[in-house]
Design an enzyme around this catalytic site. Structure first.
Site: not given
Ligand code: FBP
Length: 526
Positions: A80, A201, A242, A250-251, A310, A403
């Site tokens: 990413g 990164k 609201y 943040g995966r 996330e 994004y």
């Molecule tokens: P990296 O671990 O490759 O740096 O990516 C992290 C991330 O931005 C996460 O926060 C998110 O869940 C995921 O990438 C989204 O992935 P994609 O760009 O494939 O939609």
């Protein structure tokens, strides 16, 4: 000349500040750092016979210039986007040219698949003219292909040999750095001289350990999200109608959410690691949020801001089990009684997301599940059920910030840090440090005191079960509940619930008061 906004043009003029040791690269000399081998040393030694056992290294200014031949180097983005990537390339390029003006740099196109397929382009000075201190990875692109299989490694080797590379710089997260170590070992076993170097990164901030103080991109992403959260909080306070449910990227780890919480002080913040520790169920999370909304309503506050990481969904025990079962068998009929009950408790659209969105391995794509919608729907239902005690109107708005934060113009911190990482990678190539990750220590201090280092990637490994097998991996750093940033958050959060203590960080600043322009992530400072 490509058209650029005024700020873009102004940022091109920014000269990243350098740690003093990187101000004269020819005279930066290597020192070895004593180290204690990790507990898994014996297993690692047998997996990495050609690259294991080397010490971490640092650089110090010396009086003697090292004379070198021109270098030939390849660079790739993996995974990413993260703000500052172009500055890693700029730092690497400038450093290689400083070490020898005839050095050459190639960029592999579209991520690691560019290495396997031999898709590359030479990066020249004029190519970088529009990319210095700018966001994005678009100079060469990125991708998520992994160089793992013997065939892929063989192809990568052939491409690096054909370009006669002295170094290959892989800019990526924990998995990409892990694969860099495997590639380094393979190259060494084939007597190839390309030094494979990793660069840390990821906006997620989970690539952190004794050697890596912070991954790049985290600071910029958090500053952008915090601006947006602050703006929303001010809107909530102004309109007073609201509840905003905001999911932050943040995966897995909740570092981004914690950092943004400290910067903006929302009314409620969920931290996945805490929820997992307390084994909090989805029902309990929903009922806690509803409790807060009822209490705020008594205070005539029918508005608020709630942050959701996330990765949350995978940290809720019963949902984790449900996802595990769905990964094995997609059919609802195959679920255990408990998981079926959990599934039925979920709103229809979330059920669909669990069944439809799959990654290439057939697994549920957890990061696509709209947890902010899930919670707002369930909270609305819960409040309806409490109509005796809750008479107000519950209106919610959901947001996902992801994004928006990955490709912004890098903060001064990320611009400086990334440039220094690029220079350090060049020095590690000069030292033939195959299988090392470039690191910068002392990030809390003034930039001149930052300490460029190299750490053998294998020294960061532990073993984890992946698809039933023990694999060497760099452990993801999750939020440590005992650590000071979380402890500080815990002390303050009660006050944020009913009283409103919102902070409005405003847009990231590049010019002006250094206490604002050069601020570093608070989880690094605390
Ligand atoms: P990296 O671990 O490759 O740096 O990516 C992290 C991330 O931005 C996460 O926060 C998110 O869940 C995921 O990438 C989204 O992935 P994609 O760009 O494939 O939609």
């Amino acid at each position: 000349m490509k058209e650029m906004s005024r700020l873009q043009q102004k940022r091109l003029e920014y000269r990243p500040l350098l740690p003093s040791v990187l101000r004269s690269l020819a005279t930066a000399s290597l020192i070895k750092i004593p180290f204690t081998p990790p507990s898994a040393a014996e297993s690692l030694k047998s997996l990495f016979p050609h690259t294991w056992g080397k010490p971490p290294v640092a650089f110090e200014a010396s009086k003697h210039a090292k004379i070198v031949e021109p270098f030939r180097v390849g660079v790739v983005f993996s995974g990413g986007q993260a703000a500052g990537g172009h500055n890693v390339i700029a730092g690497l390029f400038d450093a290689l040219k400083e070490l020898h003006p005839e050095s050459k740099l190639w960029g592999f196109i579209g991520g690691p698949s560019g290495i396997i397929d031999g898709k590359h382009k030479e990066i020249k000075k004029q190519d970088l003219e529009h990319y210095r201190n700018q966001g994005g990875f678009d100079l060469i692109g990125s991708g998520r292909t992994k160089i793992e299989t013997p065939e892929q490694m063989k192809k990568a080797l052939a491409v690096c040999e054909s370009l006669k590379l002295h170094g290959l710089v892989i800019i990526g997260g924990d998995d990409s750095n892990t694969n860099a170590a495997l590639l380094a070992e393979y190259f060494a076993s084939e007597k190839n001289k390309t030094a494979v170097i990793g660069v840390p990164k990821t906006i997620d901030g989970d690539l952190r350990n004794d050697h890596i103080e912070m991954s790049f991109g985290f600071d910029t992403a958090c500053k952008i999200y915090s601006e947006l959260i602050g703006n929303i909080a001010r809107d909530a306070l102004s309109a007073k109608k609201y509840y905003h449910f905001i999911r932050l990227m943040g995966r897995s780890a909740s570092h981004i959410t914690l950092e943004c919480a400290l910067a903006t002080r929302p009314n409620l913040v969920l931290i996945s690691e805490e929820i997992a520790k307390e084994k909090k169920s989805l029902k309990k999370i929903v009922s806690d949020i509803a409790d807060l909304i009822v209490q705020r309503s008594i205070e005539k506050k029918d508005y608020g801001v709630i942050l959701i990481p996330e990765g949350l969904i995978e940290f809720i025990p019963e949902i984790k089990t449900l996802i595990k079962e769905l990964n094995v068998n997609l059919k609802i009929d195959a679920l255990t009684k408990e998981s079926r009950e959990v599934f039925e408790f979920l709103p229809k659209e979330i059920q669909e997301q669990l069944l439809i969105d799959r990654d290439p391995h057939g697994n549920v794509q957890v990061s696509l599940i709209e947890t902010e919608k899930l919670l707002s729907i369930l909270v609305a239902k819960e409040l309806k059920a409490r109509k005796e005690s809750y008479k107000a109107k519950f209106s919610s708005i959901t947001h996902f910030f992801g994004y928006e934060g990955r490709c912004g113009m890098p903060s001064n911190f990320d611009a400086n840090y990334c440039y220094a990482l690029g220079c350090t990678a060049a020095l590690l190539i000069r030292e033939e440090a195959n299988g090392y990750t470039a690191c910068i220590k002392n990030l809390r201090e003034r930039i001149e005191n930052w300490q460029p280092q190299g750490t053998p990637i294998s020294l960061m490994f532990t073993f984890e079960k992946r698809q039933g097998k023990d694999k060497p991996v760099i452990k993801k750093y999750l939020v440590d509940l005992e650590d000071r940033p979380f402890q500080l958050f815990m002390k303050m959060r009660k006050n944020w619930q009913l009283e409103d203590h919102y902070l409005y960080p405003g847009p990231m600043q590049f010019f002006g008061d250094p206490s604002i322009t050069d601020a570093i992530p608070s989880i690094l400072v605390i």
